[in-house]
Every structure is written in structure tokens, then in C-alpha cells.
Design an enzyme around this catalytic site. Structure first.
Site, PDB file in Angstrom:
ATOM      1  N   GLY A 282       0.831  -1.190   0.000  1.00 52.88           N
ATOM      2  CA  GLY A 282       0.000   0.000   0.000  1.00 52.88           C
ATOM      3  C   GLY A 282       0.866   1.240   0.000  1.00 52.88           C
ATOM      4  O   GLY A 282       2.087   1.170   0.185  1.00 52.88           O
TER       5      GLY A 282
ATOM      6  N   HIS B 225      -3.174   1.238   8.577  1.00 51.74           N
ATOM      7  CA  HIS B 225      -1.822   1.778   8.394  1.00 51.74           C
ATOM      8  C   HIS B 225      -1.845   2.938   7.395  1.00 51.74           C
ATOM      9  O   HIS B 225      -1.265   4.006   7.652  1.00 51.74           O
ATOM     10  CB  HIS B 225      -0.895   0.653   7.920  1.00 51.74           C
ATOM     11  N   GLU B 226      -2.525   2.731   6.254  1.00 56.12           N
ATOM     12  CA  GLU B 226      -2.521   3.760   5.206  1.00 56.12           C
ATOM     13  C   GLU B 226      -3.277   5.008   5.628  1.00 56.12           C
ATOM     14  O   GLU B 226      -2.831   6.122   5.376  1.00 56.12           O
ATOM     15  CB  GLU B 226      -3.103   3.202   3.901  1.00 56.12           C
TER      16      GLU B 226
ATOM     17  N   HIS C 269      -1.411   7.389   7.753  1.00 48.94           N
ATOM     18  CA  HIS C 269      -0.498   8.289   7.034  1.00 48.94           C
ATOM     19  C   HIS C 269      -1.177   9.625   6.722  1.00 48.94           C
ATOM     20  O   HIS C 269      -0.518  10.664   6.682  1.00 48.94           O
ATOM     21  CB  HIS C 269      -0.038   7.655   5.720  1.00 48.94           C
TER      22      HIS C 269
ATOM     23  N   GLN D  92       3.419  10.071   1.375  1.00 49.37           N
ATOM     24  CA  GLN D  92       4.698   9.352   1.286  1.00 49.37           C
ATOM     25  C   GLN D  92       5.490   9.713   0.037  1.00 49.37           C
ATOM     26  O   GLN D  92       6.697   9.461  -0.013  1.00 49.37           O
ATOM     27  CB  GLN D  92       4.467   7.832   1.315  1.00 49.37           C
TER      28      GLN D  92
ATOM     29  N   CYS E  38       7.217  -0.084   6.696  1.00 51.64           N
ATOM     30  CA  CYS E  38       6.704   1.109   6.026  1.00 51.64           C
ATOM     31  C   CYS E  38       7.793   1.657   5.113  1.00 51.64           C
ATOM     32  O   CYS E  38       8.945   1.764   5.525  1.00 51.64           O
ATOM     33  CB  CYS E  38       6.298   2.155   7.072  1.00 51.64           C
ATOM     34  N   LEU E  39       7.420   2.011   3.900  1.00 51.34           N
ATOM     35  CA  LEU E  39       8.391   2.555   2.952  1.00 51.34           C
ATOM     36  C   LEU E  39       8.963   3.880   3.444  1.00 51.34           C
ATOM     37  O   LEU E  39      10.026   4.290   2.992  1.00 51.34           O
ATOM     38  CB  LEU E  39       7.725   2.738   1.583  1.00 51.34           C
TER      39      LEU E  39
HETATM   40 NI    NI Z   1       3.532   3.206   5.642  1.00 55.34          NI
END
Ligand code: NI
Length: 174
Positions: A39, A135-136, A139, A44, A93-94
Site C-alpha cells: 500500500g 496503516h494507510e 499516514h 509518502q 513502512c516505505l
Molecule cells: Ni507506511
């Protein structure tokens, strides 16, 4: 982690079909694919809009109803937790490269929003699917997964992971 856009609320999308948002969604899809992620949220990649993309592969998510989901583009999402956020699972997480953490999340949620054409989406989600969405959407509110953790001894470098646990720990990179 630490970039101002990852620490503040993102803005609602007023015009889903605008060239600006269409371009943003394409960039997000390209980025998620290149990174091998599950995702991604717009902040991000440096864009302060309430846009998330995600998928929950049945091979990772289990076979149960509401546990997996195909590639979804979700704008202006709203989440309702249907259970307490107590189920622990590993996340990556990226925006927090190289680390994994054991994060408590709700097992059952309901979420809604609109797709890239402005059509309503409303779903219930369980398990891995529910975890990815929580999680998304975090953000979009300036929250990274370490802020959800209760026990930071469970925040670890991937390089320190026991290989026997790699499969389980690699469950989520978003
Ligand atoms: Ni993340």
C-alpha cells in the site's frame, strides 16, 4: 520519517477526476509497484492529499471473507473501528526503511470513501485487509506505525530478524 508532510493531516480531494489527482494516482501506483509494497499514501511521495492505494493478496491475507482485497484506490477515506485495536502484527513502512515493528490494530473495521471516478466505496474488512487500511489512513493523519506501538522493544532492524521468522515479519510493507 520526520518529513513535515508525514507529520501533518493531509487535505481532502475535492476533484477526484482532475489531471492533478489522476497524475498523483499514477505516480503512487508506479511507486508502490517499484517498491514491492502492499500500500501507499500520497504524503509518502510528497503530496498532501487524502489518497491511499492498497491491496491485500489472498496468499498473504488468508481465505476468509473481508480478509483480502484487490488493488483499491481510495480517496477521502473514513474508518470506523469495530473492535478494539489489540491485535498484534508485524508492519513495515516505505517511509521507515529497514525497520519492522509489532503494531496493535483493530481486527475488524468498516471504511468508506470514493474511488478515482468519484464513486462511493463502502466495505467491511478483517485481519490483514483491516491492518493495511488502518496503516494507510494513519499516514493521512500524520501518524507512522511506531507511534501506534506500545512496546518499542518490538521495533527491530530487518537485518536483525531471525530468518525463521522472516516470512511472518515480511507480511506488510506499506
Ligand atoms: Ni507506511
Amino acid at each position: 520519517m520526520g518529513h513535515p508532510l508525514l507529520r501533518q493531516p493531509a487535505r481532502p480531494v475535492a476533484l477526484p477526476a482532475s489531471p492533478e489527482i489522476s497524475s498523483l494516482i499514477k505516480d503512487m501506483l508506479d511507486t508502490m509497484t517499484a517498491a514491492g509494497g502492499t500500500g501507499l499514501a500520497a504524503p509518502q511521495i510528497g503530496e498532501p492529499f487524502r489518497v491511499v492505494i492498497f491491496q491485500a493478496d489472498p496468499a498473504r491475507a488468508g481465505e476468509g471473507p473481508d480478509e483480502s482485497v484487490g488493488l483499491t484506490i481510495l480517496l477521502n477515506p473514513l474508518i470506523e473501528l469495530l473492535t478494539a485495536p489489540t491485535i498484534l502484527g508485524w508492519e513495515g513502512c516505505l517511509s521507515v526503511p529497514g525497520l519492522r515493528g509489532l503494531v496493535p490494530r483493530a481486527a475488524n473495521i468498516r471504511y468508506r470513501g470514493i474511488d478515482a471516478d468519484g464513486r462511493a466505496i463502502e466495505r467491511q474488512a478483517r485481519g490483514f485487509h483491516a491492518r493495511v487500511v488502518q496503516h494507510e489512513v494513519d499516514h493521512l493523519d500524520g501518524i507512522l506505525y511506531p507511534q501506534r506501538m506500545h512496546d518499542l522493544s518490538q521495533l527491530v532492524f530487518e537485518s536483525e530478524l531471525d530468518w525463521s521468522q522472516k516470512g511472518e515479519m515480511a507480511a506488510l510493507e506499506v
